[in-house]
Write a protein that holds these residues in place. Structure first.
Motif, PDB file in Angstrom:
ATOM      1  N   ILE A 118       0.841  -1.204   0.000  1.00  0.00           N
ATOM      2  CA  ILE A 118       0.000   0.000   0.000  1.00  0.00           C
ATOM      3  C   ILE A 118       0.873   1.250   0.000  1.00  0.00           C
ATOM      4  CG2 ILE A 118      -1.693   1.332   1.307  1.00  0.00           C
ATOM      5  CD1 ILE A 118      -2.947  -1.105   0.036  1.00  0.00           C
ATOM      6  N   GLU A 119       1.940   1.221   0.796  1.00  0.00           N
ATOM      7  CA  GLU A 119       2.809   2.395   0.902  1.00  0.00           C
ATOM      8  C   GLU A 119       3.528   2.703  -0.407  1.00  0.00           C
ATOM      9  OE1 GLU A 119       5.114   1.245   4.259  1.00  0.00           O
ATOM     10  OE2 GLU A 119       3.721   2.133   5.709  1.00  0.00           O
TER      11      GLU A 119
ATOM     12  N   PHE B 221       1.563   5.477  -1.657  1.00  0.00           N
ATOM     13  CA  PHE B 221       1.080   6.337  -0.574  1.00  0.00           C
ATOM     14  C   PHE B 221       0.879   7.777  -1.053  1.00  0.00           C
ATOM     15  CE2 PHE B 221       2.324   9.255   2.938  1.00  0.00           C
ATOM     16  CZ  PHE B 221       1.224   9.058   3.767  1.00  0.00           C
TER      17      PHE B 221
ATOM     18  N   VAL C 188      -2.568   9.973  -0.898  1.00  0.00           N
ATOM     19  CA  VAL C 188      -2.654  11.243  -0.172  1.00  0.00           C
ATOM     20  C   VAL C 188      -3.182  12.338  -1.099  1.00  0.00           C
ATOM     21  CG1 VAL C 188      -1.288  13.074   0.916  1.00  0.00           C
ATOM     22  CG2 VAL C 188      -0.916  10.679   1.549  1.00  0.00           C
TER      23      VAL C 188
ATOM     24  N   ALA D  94      -7.383   3.099  -2.227  1.00  0.00           N
ATOM     25  CA  ALA D  94      -6.054   2.484  -2.190  1.00  0.00           C
ATOM     26  C   ALA D  94      -6.167   0.960  -2.116  1.00  0.00           C
ATOM     27  CB  ALA D  94      -5.258   3.022  -1.007  1.00  0.00           C
TER      28      ALA D  94
ATOM     29  N   ASP E 261      -2.795  11.799   7.495  1.00  0.00           N
ATOM     30  CA  ASP E 261      -2.458  10.973   6.334  1.00  0.00           C
ATOM     31  C   ASP E 261      -1.571   9.781   6.693  1.00  0.00           C
ATOM     32  OD1 ASP E 261      -3.904  12.332   4.339  1.00  0.00           O
ATOM     33  OD2 ASP E 261      -2.343  13.861   4.185  1.00  0.00           O
TER      34      ASP E 261
ATOM     35  N   PRO F 160      -2.320   4.325   5.169  1.00  0.00           N
ATOM     36  CA  PRO F 160      -1.930   2.954   4.776  1.00  0.00           C
ATOM     37  C   PRO F 160      -2.497   1.878   5.697  1.00  0.00           C
ATOM     38  CG  PRO F 160      -0.035   4.430   4.726  1.00  0.00           C
ATOM     39  CD  PRO F 160      -1.134   5.174   5.397  1.00  0.00           C
TER      40      PRO F 160
END
Length: 381
Positions: free
Chosen positions: A5-6, A9, A13, A111, A363, A367
Motif C-alpha cells: 500500500i505504501e 502512498f 494522499v 487504495a 495521512d 496505509p
C-alpha cells in the motif's frame, strides 16, 4: 501488505487532499462520486456502477478463483462546518468541510481497490461500496432500498472509521454492540402569545418548555436499568418570541436519544412521548412529538469481529480487542442488519475530535486503513 500500500502512498494522499478541498454534503457528493468512479475504472475494476441510492458508487473486483463475496464500505460526505484546521489544502467550499475524515475513508478504500485490482491475490469477489449521506443519515438505507444488496449479495461486510486519540497504526473493535442507535426528536409546544407583563392573559409555552426539559431528565434515570446505557439530550430550544416583553405562541425543542437495545429504545420513545404530552397538558398547553429512529445500533457479528481483529493483529502490535461501546452512531448498522460483518476503528493520532472545525485527518494513518480493508478481502474471500 503495508509495504504494498505504501508503494503508492503519495498518490493516495493526493486523492484524499483533493476530496478535502472539494467537500460535498450528504446526497450531494456528485464531484466526489464521479472522481471515485473514474479512479476505480482506471484501476481495472471488473465492474463500476454509479448512482446507487443517489450518489453511491459500487465496484466489483474478481479474485483468482471461486470464494466468498466480501463487501467493503466507505463514506464520502462532508459536514456543514466552517473549517479551522489550518491545513494548506483547506476546503474551497465556505461552510463545508470534511470534519469527520470521510475524505480519508474514501482514499483508504480507493487504495485498497488499486491494490486488489492489480494483485488479484484473493479468492472470490471484493465489492467496494462508496456510500453517500452518512452524516445526514439515510445513505446506507438509500443504497439498500435501491437494490445494492440484491444486485451484489454479500457474504460478509466490513467498514472502518478513523479515531482521534487512538495512536496511528493502532486498531480497536469488539464483538457485539460497538455504537448506539440514534433517534432524533422534535417537540413543538403551543400556547397562546401575549404581553409578558400580562402573563395571566396568555398561555406561556416557554414556561411549559422549562417543565418539559426538567421532566425529560427522568426518562432515562427513572425508567431504564442503570446497567443499560442510554442517553437523552435536548440540544436546541427555540421560541417564536420577538422580544423581552413578548410571550411567544410556540416553542420548539430538538434533541437525540441513544441506546443499544431495541427494548430500551422502545421504552425511551414511549416515555418521552408520555412525559411531553402529559406535562404540556397539565399546564394547559398542547404538544406534538415528531420522533425519528435515524440509525439502528451498530452490532458486530462475533465471528466477523474476531476475524477483523486477527487481520489487524497481522498489521500492528497495537490492537484493542474490547473497546468500550460508544454512544455515537453509524448508519453502517443498516448493512450489518442485513449481512454479517464488523466495524473497525483506526488510529488518527492526537488532535481535535471528530466534527470539530479544527479536526484534521492524519495521512500517516491512511496505509493502515487501506491495508486492513484489502487484507479483509484476502483473509475472508
Amino acid at each position: 501488505m503495508l509495504a504494498a500500500i505504501e508503494a503508492f502512498f503519495a498518490e493516495a494522499v493526493a486523492w484524499r487532499r483533493d476530496f478535502h478541498q472539494h467537500p460535498e454534503l450528504s446526497f450531494a457528493e456528485h464531484r466526489t462520486a464521479a472522481r471515485v468512479a473514474e479512479l476505480l475504472r482506471s484501476f481495472g475494476c471488473d465492474l463500476v456502477e454509479a448512482g446507487i441510492g443517489g450518489t453511491g458508487v459500487v465496484a466489483v473486483i474478481h479474485g483468482r478463483g471461486p470464494g466468498r463475496r466480501i463487501g467493503l464500505r466507505a463514506d464520502m460526505d462532508a459536514l456543514p462546518i466552517h473549517e479551522a484546521s489550518g491545513v494548506d489544502f483547506v476546503s474551497a467550499v465556505p461552510g463545508v468541510m470534511h470534519a469527520c475524515g470521510h475524505d480519508g475513508h474514501t482514499a483508504m478504500l480507493l487504495a485498497a481497490a488499486k491494490y486488489l485490482a492489480a494483485s488479484r491475490d484473493f479468492a472470490g469477489q471484493a465489492v467496494l461500496i462508496f456510500q453517500p449521506g452518512e452524516e445526514a443519515g439515510g445513505g446506507a438505507k438509500a443504497m439498500i432500498a435501491d437494490g445494492v444488496l440484491a444486485r451484489y449479495p454479500l457474504d460478509e461486510v466490513y467498514a472502518l472509521h478513523n479515531m482521534p486519540g487512538l495512536a496511528v497504526g493502532a486498531y480497536a473493535s469488539r464483538p457485539g454492540p460497538i455504537m448506539a442507535a440514534a433517534d432524533m426528536f422534535e417537540i413543538v409546544i403551543t400556547g397562546r402569545g401575549g404581553h409578558a407583563a400580562q402573563p395571566h392573559l396568555a398561555l406561556d409555552p416557554v414556561m411549559i418548555a422549562g417543565h418539559v426539559l426538567v421532566a425529560l431528565q427522568t426518562v432515562v434515570s427513572r425508567n431504564i436499568d442503570p446497567l443499560k446505557p442510554a442517553v437523552l439530550s435536548v440540544s436546541t430550544v427555540v421560541s417564536e418570541g420577538s422580544g423581552a416583553c413578548v410571550i411567544p405562541g410556540r416553542v420548539v425543542l430538538t434533541g437525540t436519544v441513544r441506546s443499544f437495545e431495541l427494548a430500551v429504545q422502545d421504552v425511551l420513545e414511549d416515555r418521552l412521548r408520555a412525559v411531553v404530552l402529559g406535562v404540556a397538558a397539565a399546564h394547559g398547553g398542547v404538544a406534538t412529538v415528531d420522533y425519528l429512529r435515524d440509525a439502528p445500533a451498530t452490532v458486530n457479528d462475533a465471528d466477523c469481529a474476531a476475524h477483523a481483529l486477527d487481520v489487524a493483529r497481522g498489521l500492528s502490535g497495537a490492537v484493542e480487542a474490547d473497546v468500550a461501546p460508544m454512544m455515537v452512531s453509524e448508519d453502517f448498522s443498516e448493512f450489518l442488519n442485513a449481512v454479517p460483518g464488523a466495524f473497525m476503528f483506526v488510529g488518527n493520532g492526537d488532535g481535535p475530535l471528530l466534527h470539530h472545525p479544527a479536526y484534521a485527518f492524519n495521512d500517516a494513518g491512511l496505509p493502515y486503513g487501506a491495508a486492513w480493508l484489502a487484507e479483509m478481502v484476502r483473509a475472508r474471500g
